[in-house]
Design an enzyme around this catalytic site. Sequence first.
Site, PDB file in Angstrom:
ATOM      1  CB  CYS A 273      66.823  59.844  20.331  1.00  9.35           C
ATOM      2  SG  CYS A 273      66.692  61.136  19.117  1.00  9.35           S
ATOM      3  CG  ASP A 274      67.363  59.759  24.269  1.00  3.51           C
ATOM      4  OD1 ASP A 274      68.083  58.955  23.663  1.00  3.51           O
ATOM      5  OD2 ASP A 274      67.665  60.959  24.420  1.00  3.51           O
TER       6      ASP A 274
ATOM      7  CB  CYS B 156      65.590  63.415  20.812  1.00  4.62           C
ATOM      8  SG  CYS B 156      65.089  62.372  19.446  1.00  4.62           S
TER       9      CYS B 156
END
Length: 310
Positions: free
Chosen positions: A138-139, A135
């Site tokens: 997200c990261d 992701c």
Amino acid sequence: MTEKYVKVLVLGSGPAGLSAALYAARAELEPIVLTGMQLGGQAALTHTIENYPGFPEGVGGPQLGELFQKQAEHFGAKVEFDMANEVDLSQRPYTVKTDSGEYKADTLIVTTGANPTHLEIPNEVELTGRGVSYCATCDGWFFKDKKVVVVGGGDSAFEEALFITRYASSVTLIHRREEFRAGAILQKRAKEHPKMNFILDTVVTDLTGTDKLESLKLKNIKTGAESVFETDGLFIFIGHIPNSQMFKGQLEMSDLGYIIVNDKMETNMPGVYAAGEIADPHFRQVVTSAGMGAAAAIQATRFLEEEESK
Ligand code: NAP
């Protein structure tokens, strides 16, 4: 343990689930949506969605999810942060067991989506969250000024690789073939991007690092040549596996686990519908999922009306 009865229970809160909830709510069926792990589904993990009609400048994935939710709630849908674990479709009303209790539902709209496919190579699981990710939204931020590799050759890999260029010092896209599945616009953008590099005809065979990812072992599938590639991050975008395990033996599905629906989003069980990526191995777009969700809710409404008029 709570038990609730509902006319329409929607499993999943991605574009399909929240669109189904909107339509069922407007039909005054007071649907309940069980969000599952991720409110907004996979779309909420996408930084910017540029192809959902009505947003000429693009729209953030989480933002679009919130708008879908607001609109469904405005008409009376209830969104519960709960996870379905078990279903019993042997008799109606159908039973759904969740983390917090049990639901009895006259109709079910299954929109449980899909999860990212893993490469299934040594150390992938151990290093997830320690350099390995599925992701970018997200990261991506964790890889500011770092070297990143993206694996995959589809729209997801290109879109996410371009997103990671905001943070990373370089993004190397590794693909097992010479041709890409990604759309022409994304390919052009990526190929022209100064931070992007490409390694083709190559697969990742192993990962090294203990506390964090340090390097990848690569193999050229044409020449067989092996090499080591040092990197801080590995983002894997190689497709998805449908979240349909709960329905095995109860709903008809394809060999790959996609729930089989007809053109009315009906499954093989009366009053059970499926929409979005759980039932769609072909398109997997926010707009197509939303359309399938709306269709499922319209059909559930007709089904309940017909039953009532009997
Ligand atoms: P995809 O189109 O199925 O592409 C998966 C990619 O991963 C392919 O290039 C495939 O290689 C590669 N791959 C699969 N298994 C692999 C393995 N074990 N090792 C190495 N590589 C592997 O998946 P996606 O990119 O997630 O897209 C899914 C759907 O969503 C598509 O219909 C796509 O158009 C859509 N989508 C659209 C957008 C957009 O419109 N902006 C954004 C994201 C996704 P091969 O090519 O060799 O098979």
